[in-house]
Design an enzyme around this catalytic site. Structure first.
Site, mmCIF file in Angstrom:
data_model
loop_
_atom_site.group_PDB
_atom_site.id
_atom_site.type_symbol
_atom_site.label_atom_id
_atom_site.label_comp_id
_atom_site.label_asym_id
_atom_site.label_seq_id
_atom_site.Cartn_x
_atom_site.Cartn_y
_atom_site.Cartn_z
ATOM 1 N N GLU A 1 -3.019 -4.879 -1.375
ATOM 2 C CA GLU A 1 -4.159 -4.059 -0.965
ATOM 3 C C GLU A 1 -4.839 -3.457 -2.178
ATOM 4 O O GLU A 1 -4.186 -2.961 -3.101
ATOM 5 C CB GLU A 1 -3.707 -2.873 -0.092
ATOM 6 C CG GLU A 1 -3.237 -3.229 1.275
ATOM 7 C CD GLU A 1 -2.910 -1.974 2.099
ATOM 8 O OE1 GLU A 1 -3.354 -0.871 1.724
ATOM 9 O OE2 GLU A 1 -2.209 -2.110 3.099
ATOM 10 N N GLU B 1 3.883 -0.315 4.057
ATOM 11 C CA GLU B 1 4.067 0.832 3.153
ATOM 12 C C GLU B 1 5.171 1.765 3.661
ATOM 13 O O GLU B 1 4.930 2.947 3.966
ATOM 14 C CB GLU B 1 2.757 1.594 2.978
ATOM 15 C CG GLU B 1 1.717 0.818 2.199
ATOM 16 C CD GLU B 1 0.521 1.693 1.774
ATOM 17 O OE1 GLU B 1 0.306 2.746 2.381
ATOM 18 O OE2 GLU B 1 -0.184 1.296 0.835
HETATM 19 C C1 GAL Z 1 -2.773 2.023 2.616
HETATM 20 C C2 GAL Z 1 -2.460 1.439 3.968
HETATM 21 C C3 GAL Z 1 -3.682 0.902 4.661
HETATM 22 C C4 GAL Z 1 -4.834 1.834 4.521
HETATM 23 C C5 GAL Z 1 -5.098 2.055 3.053
HETATM 24 C C6 GAL Z 1 -6.257 2.976 2.793
HETATM 25 O O1 GAL Z 1 -1.933 3.117 2.408
HETATM 26 O O2 GAL Z 1 -1.496 0.432 3.867
HETATM 27 O O3 GAL Z 1 -3.362 0.717 6.012
HETATM 28 O O4 GAL Z 1 -4.529 3.036 5.149
HETATM 29 O O5 GAL Z 1 -3.966 2.641 2.461
HETATM 30 O O6 GAL Z 1 -6.498 3.134 1.419
#
Ligand code: GAL
Length: 653
Positions: free
Chosen positions: A276, A119
């Site tokens: 994610e 990110e």
């Molecule tokens: C994203 C990140 C992850 C975790 C997640 C939590 O921003 O890539 O490492 O922090 O959010 O929602």
């Protein structure tokens, strides 16, 4: 993991301090073990380069690699992403780690993809330190060649800002009032490029070590600081992180659909990966509402419907410690068997396993929405006629009616070739290059249909006004001139009346439009601009361009767009009850219709014959029941003509 159908693990993202406990110390044994275990379990790895969170020893030895804010405050380590993107110390250390990592795992049988950083820009999107200032000056020399060129582009005669030496130029640090807007715009470009250079340092190492292994980094939907059009060109696969807010399911579903369409478009139509999402709750909102039963499955398939070929979660096991210990995961703190979400995780895993034939298929779209980071950046700088014209809100105003009518749209860069589209939508393209202006004009004159909103074509890429009457580059195509802007006060609205008598409401903006060939579809109906044009249509060459001089209420906007898409012959994916999203993917294996029920109630949808791709059962033509938050994926017997959109006739927006 096998029970959950896991076949890909994104591994080691924040493990730099474990992999390299000291400047000359490396410890890969634990990672060897995890890689081997996964491989023995038949699970592949998207191996992270682990560079998103530098280890304590690095910032301790080199505090100058820590990032500095616009007001001069240097951020401390102790969280994550604490590095200056221009720091040679950070870049060298990252390169060194990636060289070792890639040398060690390049032939590992589990390795199928590289995950660079994480990110980018999430916490620190720009740095204002002296090292960044030096890097910024080098970037500007490249862009302008001469100081004279820079002075001209930045309009530095204004407020006595003329530079006589490159060394005088700084990032736009905290100043008494607005810094030079062209300088700010260049600094945003530079900052996106500086992070991209960090990504490139690592990508180059990986591409050399493992030429056939695809490389990605995870995006964050419509993330303002990074010009993803530029970034995506450096990736083999686009991937994205999506965290819907279950307390606002409707808005979240629309946002996620929009993000999915953006990701597909960034990859030029190729499938992308949902890198994610969470199984249930996140930890970073003030109140972290869980997903309702079925919602995680629904939103997973929504991503697939919009072109994703992979669905992953952050995270496998819920942490016992650290800042994210209340973020949900696939494996919870408590017993797994009794946790209902685990059953949903297992279900999604097994269902995704039945959709292999879908992989590689495309999502057809006849509509393009023009979207540009540079214009977004320029539009939202201060000192404008109205601070309430926000790029994403305007994009959403266009996207929502399409979404509700089940018309799939791509996003397009303003300079993209638009010939393949029947309808092009241009929400508030404030900044426009000569090439983009020429391309959009040629699109319409060549027979395309286009809808454009106010405050478009106002400045060039240096953020200098395009003179000759607003909107100079589009006035001829639109058949009008805008004499002046009349933004509306915060809560103010203005009545608008269409030719057929329909009434609508405008907000945020109004302006004095002088038609020069355009037909007036609607007029302002009160105030200083009473009886002046508000919405127009102009036949230009073989096409036609609509122009909207205010932010129309959602009903009027929907009706106007429907008029435009009907005229353009755009087809909907199909009729479905409200709250049901319909999207189609086409590929070598045939055509798949996704029906996603976002409602908390069962619905019935009229479908053609096919096979249920999740169960293998035949589906007869007729009414199909879909449970609350349910999903149907129908492999259609034949590619149906997409349902024709219903027109409402002229002047009936
Ligand atoms: C994203 C990140 C992850 C975790 C997640 C939590 O921003 O890539 O490492 O922090 O959010 O929602």
């Amino acid at each position: 993991m096998r029970e959950a159908g896991v076949n890909l693990v994104n591994l080691g993202i924040f493990s730099w301090s474990r992999l390299q406990p000291g400047p000359d110390e490396f410890d890969f044994e634990w990672l060897d073990r995890v890689m081997d275990l996964l491989n023995e379990g038949g699970i592949k790895v998207d191996l992270a380069t682990a560079t998103a969170s530098p280890p304590p020893w690095l910032s301790h030895q080199h505090p100058e690699m820590l990032p500095v804010l616009a007001d001069g405050v240097r951020l401390w380590p102790g969280a994550r992403q604490h590095y200056c993107p221009s720091s040679p110390v950070y870049r060298d250390a990252a390169r060194n780690l990636v060289e070792r990592l890639s040398a060690r795992y390049k032939d590992h049988p589990a390795l199928v993809m590289w995950h660079v950083g994480n990110e980018y820009g999430c916490h620190v999107a720009a740095c204002y330190c002296d090292v960044s200032a030096r890097d910024f000056r080098a970037w500007l020399r490249d862009r302008y060649g001469s100081l004279e060129g820079l002075n001209r582009a930045w309009g530095t005669d204004f407020w006595s800002q003329r530079y006589s030496d490159w060394e005088e130029i700084l990032p736009p640090r905290q100043a008494p009032t607005w810094p030079n807007p062209s300088q700010c715009l260049d600094f945003l470009r530079f900052s996106s490029d500086a992070l991209l250079a960090c990504y490139e340092v690592e990508r180059a190492v990986l591409a050399k070590a493992t030429p056939g292994v695809p490389i990605t980094t995870n995006f964050m939907r419509f993330f303002k600081p990074l010009d993803y059009w530029k970034w995506a060109a450096h990736e083999d696969i686009v991937s994205d992180d999506v965290y819907q807010d279950p307390s606002e399911p409707e808005a979240s579903s629309l946002d996620a659909a929009m993000a999915g369409d953006l990701m597909r478009s960034l990859g030029q139509g190729r499938p992308w990966i949902l890198m994610e999402q969470t199984t249930s709750r996140v930890n970073w909102r003030p109140v972290n509402v869980p997903k309702s039963p079925g919602q995680m499955r629904l939103w997973s398939f929504q991503a697939v419907a919009r072109g994703a070929d992979g669905v992953l979660f952050f995270q496998w096991r819920q942490s016992r410690s650290g800042a994210e210990k209340f973020h949900s995961a696939m494996v919870p703190h408590g017993p797994i068997e009794s946790w209902p979400t685990w059953r949903e995780v297992v279900q999604v895993g097994s269902e995704l396993g039945r959709l292999d034939a879908l992989c590689g298929s495309r999502v057809p779209a006849e509509v393009a929405i023009v979207f540009d980071w540079e214009s977004w950046w320029a539009l939202e700088q201060p000192s404008k006629p109205s601070a309430n014209v926000r790029a994403l809100e305007q994009v959403q105003a266009y996207y929502a009616p399409l979404y509700r009518a089940n018309i799939t749209a791509d996003f397009a860069h303003p300079e993209a070739d638009l010939k393949a589209y029947k309808l092009v939508l241009v929400p508030n393209l404030y900044l426009v290059s000569d090439a983009a202006a020429a391309g959009l004009t040629a699109y319409v004159s060549g027979g395309g249909r286009l809808v454009m909103s106010y405050f478009s074509g106002i400045v060039d890429p240096a953020d200098q006004i395009r003179l000759g009457g607003y909107p100079a580059p589009f006035a001829e195509m639109l058949g009008l001139r805008v004499e002046d802007f009349a933004p509306l006060a915060e809560a103010e609205t203005v009545p608008v009346r269409f030719g057929g008598g329909q009434r609508a409401t405008g907000r945020t903006w109004s302006e004095l439009i002088r038609p020069a060939g355009a037909e007036v579809l609607a007029r302002f109906d009160d105030g200083d601009l009473e009886a002046e044009p508000a919405v127009t249509r102009h036949e230009f060459g073989r096409g036609a361009a609509y122009y909207i001089g205010t932010t129309l209420d959602s009903i009027a906007m929907g009706a106007l767009l429907e008029k435009a898409w009907t005229e353009a012959g755009v087809a909907t994916v199909g009729d479905a009850p409200s709250g049901v999203e319909a999207v189609r993917r086409n590929g070598a294996a045939g055509s798949y219709l996704f029906l996603l029920n976002h409602r908390d109630a069962e619905v019935e949808v009229e479908v053609g014959p096919g096979v249920d791709a999740l169960t293998g059962e035949r589906i007869a033509a007729g009414r199909l029941r879909i449970a609350d938050y349910g999903v149907a994926i129908i492999k259609e017997d034949s590619l149906p003509r997409q349902a024709a959109s219903r027109g409402r006739g002229p002047d009936q927006p």
